[in-house]
Structures are given as structure tokens and as C-alpha cells.
Design an enzyme around this catalytic site. Structure first.
Site, PDB file in Angstrom:
ATOM      1  N   ASP A  84       0.999  -1.213   0.006  1.00 15.66           N
ATOM      2  CA  ASP A  84      -0.094   0.074   0.040  1.00 15.66           C
ATOM      3  C   ASP A  84       0.981   1.345   0.056  1.00 15.66           C
ATOM      4  O   ASP A  84       1.767   1.370   0.913  1.00 15.66           O
ATOM      5  CB  ASP A  84      -0.856  -0.030   1.291  1.00 15.66           C
ATOM      6  CG  ASP A  84      -1.988   1.037   1.266  1.00 15.66           C
ATOM      7  OD1 ASP A  84      -2.286   1.408   0.124  1.00 15.66           O
ATOM      8  OD2 ASP A  84      -2.343   1.284   2.418  1.00 15.66           O
ATOM      9  N   ASP A 105       3.165   4.721  -5.375  1.00 15.26           N
ATOM     10  CA  ASP A 105       2.674   5.999  -5.213  1.00 15.26           C
ATOM     11  C   ASP A 105       3.593   7.163  -5.703  1.00 15.26           C
ATOM     12  O   ASP A 105       4.313   7.421  -4.908  1.00 15.26           O
ATOM     13  CB  ASP A 105       2.114   6.080  -3.697  1.00 15.26           C
ATOM     14  CG  ASP A 105       1.452   7.577  -3.278  1.00 15.26           C
ATOM     15  OD1 ASP A 105       1.507   8.264  -4.465  1.00 15.26           O
ATOM     16  OD2 ASP A 105       1.130   7.779  -2.291  1.00 15.26           O
ATOM     17  N   HIS A 177      -7.287   9.744   4.105  1.00 14.51           N
ATOM     18  CA  HIS A 177      -7.160   8.812   5.105  1.00 14.51           C
ATOM     19  C   HIS A 177      -7.407   9.091   6.733  1.00 14.51           C
ATOM     20  O   HIS A 177      -7.300  10.113   6.853  1.00 14.51           O
ATOM     21  CB  HIS A 177      -5.682   8.229   5.086  1.00 14.51           C
ATOM     22  CG  HIS A 177      -5.144   7.843   3.966  1.00 14.51           C
ATOM     23  ND1 HIS A 177      -4.313   8.317   2.992  1.00 14.51           N
ATOM     24  CD2 HIS A 177      -5.394   6.448   3.099  1.00 14.51           C
ATOM     25  CE1 HIS A 177      -3.917   7.556   1.926  1.00 14.51           C
ATOM     26  NE2 HIS A 177      -4.765   6.636   1.931  1.00 14.51           N
ATOM     27  N   GLY A 178      -7.981   8.148   7.190  1.00 12.30           N
ATOM     28  CA  GLY A 178      -8.146   8.467   8.732  1.00 12.30           C
ATOM     29  C   GLY A 178      -9.670   8.904   8.823  1.00 12.30           C
ATOM     30  O   GLY A 178     -10.392   8.898   7.937  1.00 12.30           O
ATOM     31  N   GLY A 208      -8.914   5.666   1.814  1.00  9.56           N
ATOM     32  CA  GLY A 208      -9.610   6.407   2.684  1.00  9.56           C
ATOM     33  C   GLY A 208     -10.963   5.895   3.249  1.00  9.56           C
ATOM     34  O   GLY A 208     -12.039   6.637   3.526  1.00  9.56           O
ATOM     35  N   GLY A 209     -11.417   4.438   2.953  1.00 11.31           N
ATOM     36  CA  GLY A 209     -12.587   4.129   3.013  1.00 11.31           C
ATOM     37  C   GLY A 209     -13.264   4.148   4.522  1.00 11.31           C
ATOM     38  O   GLY A 209     -14.506   4.228   4.610  1.00 11.31           O
ATOM     39  N   ASN A 231      -8.615   0.782   6.441  1.00 11.46           N
ATOM     40  CA  ASN A 231      -7.660   0.796   7.539  1.00 11.46           C
ATOM     41  C   ASN A 231      -7.980   1.121   9.109  1.00 11.46           C
ATOM     42  O   ASN A 231      -8.110   0.268   9.791  1.00 11.46           O
ATOM     43  CB  ASN A 231      -6.316   1.374   7.113  1.00 11.46           C
ATOM     44  CG  ASN A 231      -5.224   0.894   7.834  1.00 11.46           C
ATOM     45  OD1 ASN A 231      -5.233   0.051   8.599  1.00 11.46           O
ATOM     46  ND2 ASN A 231      -4.019   1.923   8.035  1.00 11.46           N
ATOM     47  N   THR A 232      -8.150   2.498   8.850  1.00  7.81           N
ATOM     48  CA  THR A 232      -8.468   2.986  10.451  1.00  7.81           C
ATOM     49  C   THR A 232      -9.768   2.461  11.003  1.00  7.81           C
ATOM     50  O   THR A 232      -9.465   2.091  12.163  1.00  7.81           O
ATOM     51  CB  THR A 232      -8.711   4.535  10.332  1.00  7.81           C
ATOM     52  OG1 THR A 232      -7.357   4.971   9.327  1.00  7.81           O
ATOM     53  CG2 THR A 232      -8.808   5.069  11.502  1.00  7.81           C
TER      54      THR A 232
HETATM   55  P1  13P Z   1      -8.457   4.611   5.991  1.00  8.17           P
HETATM   56  O1  13P Z   1      -7.702   4.288   7.061  1.00  8.17           O
HETATM   57  O2  13P Z   1      -8.928   5.856   6.098  1.00  8.17           O
HETATM   58  O3  13P Z   1      -9.605   3.589   5.802  1.00  8.17           O
HETATM   59  O4  13P Z   1      -7.609   4.744   4.630  1.00  8.17           O
HETATM   60  C1  13P Z   1      -7.225   3.334   4.016  1.00  8.17           C
HETATM   61  C2  13P Z   1      -6.110   3.518   3.035  1.00  8.17           C
HETATM   62  O5  13P Z   1      -6.489   4.167   2.105  1.00  8.17           O
HETATM   63  C3  13P Z   1      -4.892   2.723   2.978  1.00  8.17           C
HETATM   64  O6  13P Z   1      -4.456   3.177   1.624  1.00  8.17           O
END
Ligand code: 13P
Length: 287
Positions: A84, A105, A177-178, A208-209, A231-232
């Protein structure tokens, strides 16, 4: 066996659903995500940031752990192990270590340099059968200590990168993200629509889901998003469940201090969160 993300994402784009990329941090995370994918017959992408790779004692350790689990847990759904937000050097390290997918990236480089480096990696990944994700337009928020603001990618730059032959394309559409701030303007569907028109069948990636409302997720999928990174949100539910266990004093009862018991509520919380996301993304029974 690990697979490239190419086929699962092409199927997702054509079938109007999205495959989740869930970032991993340790054994519990990995096992929770793999078991949930198997139980729900869903393809899945395990995301590893450079920081998480370092934390887990290096990319080779991660590859060994994931391959071991695929075999020992009898995981038969398609699983991709994906770097990632990789730097140029990290991409090569992961290719060598046995990842099945990488993200380069290059969004912080001038577009010319992003194009040149991405082009080189397209050739390497093609030869080795890996999928490659590229990024245009920096995605803001905090990732491994780097904070940026959400940008909207230029659709023409997206086309230039897509035409190089990458497998999937991450484009900034106001996502970060976050956690999203109170005054977040939401996703720019106008930008997403323009990008999809220029890039055609290319599976688009929504970073950034965490915290994006379900209706916006569904609309993004209808406009060509086929991979969504989370992720977060898993970190938040893991921390919450672990805190509850400790606050309730369960570690002080009997053998409640056993690490397998301490980490169990967080493990279950990740499983529930991943299943919830797979339902929203529409990837259940799509393996
Ligand atoms: P979040 O931590 O906001 O869910 O984003 C995850 C992400 O996009 C990892 O590349």
C-alpha cells in the site's frame, strides 16, 4: 496461493461491486480478514503499508505468514497481498519478497516523473505476473506520519497513467485517510465521473474508506470504483474491543491475561467490521 488483483478487480468493475483492501498489522489482523473472506466467499486484498511491513519484521516475514495461513486455514477464495502506497524502492523489495500486487505511489512526483517510474514498474510487474496500482492526485490525511489534504486528480493525468497499462488506478476525489473532519465536503462525484469517462474499463481505487457514508460508497461503485481501501476503521474497532476487555477487568480473572484471550475481542471485532464492509461493497459470494 496468492493471486494478482487483476482478475478479481476486472470482474468487480464489470459486475458493479468492489473488492475490499483491508490493511494488516499482525497475525490477528491477517487471520481475521482471511477467515472472514473465506466464510463469505469473497475475494480480498491484504494491504501492507511500508510502516506495517517494517513492524511485522519485513516483507519476507509477511509473505511467509500469509502463505502459511492460506495453506493451513484452507483459504480458497482469491487473495492478493498488496503493498500500500509504496515508494519506488519498496515496490522492488515487495516484488522480490513474493507479494502478488504492489502500489507505486508516485503522486508526489511531477507527472512526468510519475509516468516514467510507473511505466518502468508496469513492465516489471507484467513480466512477473503482479498487479500494479498507480496514484494520481495525492490522497490526504495521515498515513505513516505524513499528513496531506485531499486533492482532486486531473482526469487527463489519470488517462496518461492508465494508458501505461497499470492494473488499477487510485485517484484523489476529495477522499482522505483516517477519520473525516466535521466540515468534510464529501467525495467529488463530478471528478470521479470525468475520470471514469477518460479511463474506461480501468478499475478505480477509493482510498480512505473509513467513515465514508454507505450511500457515497455505493455511488462511487456505480461510477467505476472497484477497490476500496479500509484501514483505520478496523483499528478503531480493535482498540475499542480491547479497551472494553481491560476496563471490565477480564484480564484479572483466571487466565484472562493470556494474550490469546486478551486479543480475542479485537479479533472478533475486525471480523465483524470486515464482513460489514464486504456486504456494503457487494463482494460476498463473488469469489
Ligand atoms: P483509511 O485508514 O481511512 O480507511 O484508509 C485506508 C487506505 O486508504 C489505505 O491506503
Amino acid at each position: 496461493m496468492l493471486v494478482s488483483a487483476k482478475e478479481m478487480l476486472e470482474k468487480a468493475k464489470a459486475g458493479h461491486y468492489a473488492v475490499g483492501q483491508f490493511n494488516i498489522n499482525n497475525l490477528e489482523w491477517t487471520k481475521a480478514i482471511l477467515l472472514t473472506a473465506q466464510e463469505n466467499n469473497s475475494p480480498v486484498i491484504l494491504g501492507v503499508s511500508e510502516g506495517a511491513g517494517k513492524y511485522m519484521a519485513g516483507y519476507k516475514t509477511v509473505v511467509g505468514m500469509v502463505n502459511g495461513m492460506l495453506e493451513e486455514l484452507n483459504i480458497t477464495v482469491p487473495v492478493a497481498l498488496h503493498l500500500d502506497h509504496g515508494s519506488y524502492d519498496a515496490c522492488y523489495k515487495c516484488i522480490e519478497a513474493g507479494f502478488s500486487s504492489v502500489m507505486f505511489d508516485g503522486s508526489h512526483y511531477p507527472i512526468k516523473e510519475n509516468v516514467a517510474k510507473t511505466k518502468e514498474l508496469v513492465a516489471v510487474c507484467k513480466e512477473k505476473g503482479l498487479s500494479l496500482e498507480a496514484e494520481v492526485g495525492a490522497i490526504g490525511g495521515e498515513e505513516d506520519g505524513v499528513v496531506g489534504m485531499g486533492e482532486c486528480a486531473d482526469p487527463d493525468e489519470c488517462k496518461a497513467i492508465a494508458d501505461l497499462g497499470v492494473t488499477m488506478l487510485a485517484a484523489g476525489i476529495g477522499n482522505i485517510h483516517g477519520k473525516y473532519p466535521e466540515n468534510w465536503a464529501g467525495l467529488s462525484f463530478e471528478t470521479l465521473d470525468a475520470i471514469q469517462q477518460k479511463t474506461g474499463d480501468m478499475p478505480l481505487v477509493l482510498h480512505g474508506g473509513t467513515g465514508i457514508p454507505d450511500d457515497m460508497i455505493k455511488k462511487a461503485i456505480s461510477l467505476g470504483v472497484a477497490k476500496i481501501n479500509v484501514n483505520t476503521e478496523c483499528q478503531l474497532v480493535f482498540a475499542e474491543a480491547t479497551r472494553k476487555y481491560i476496563e471490565e477487568g477480564k484480564d484479572l480473572v483466571g487466565k484472562g491475561f493470556d494474550p490469546r484471550k486478551v486479543l480475542a475481542p479485537g479479533f472478533e471485532a475486525i471480523k465483524a467490521k470486515v464482513k460489514e464492509k464486504m456486504e456494503i461493497f457487494g463482494s460476498i459470494d463473488k469469489a
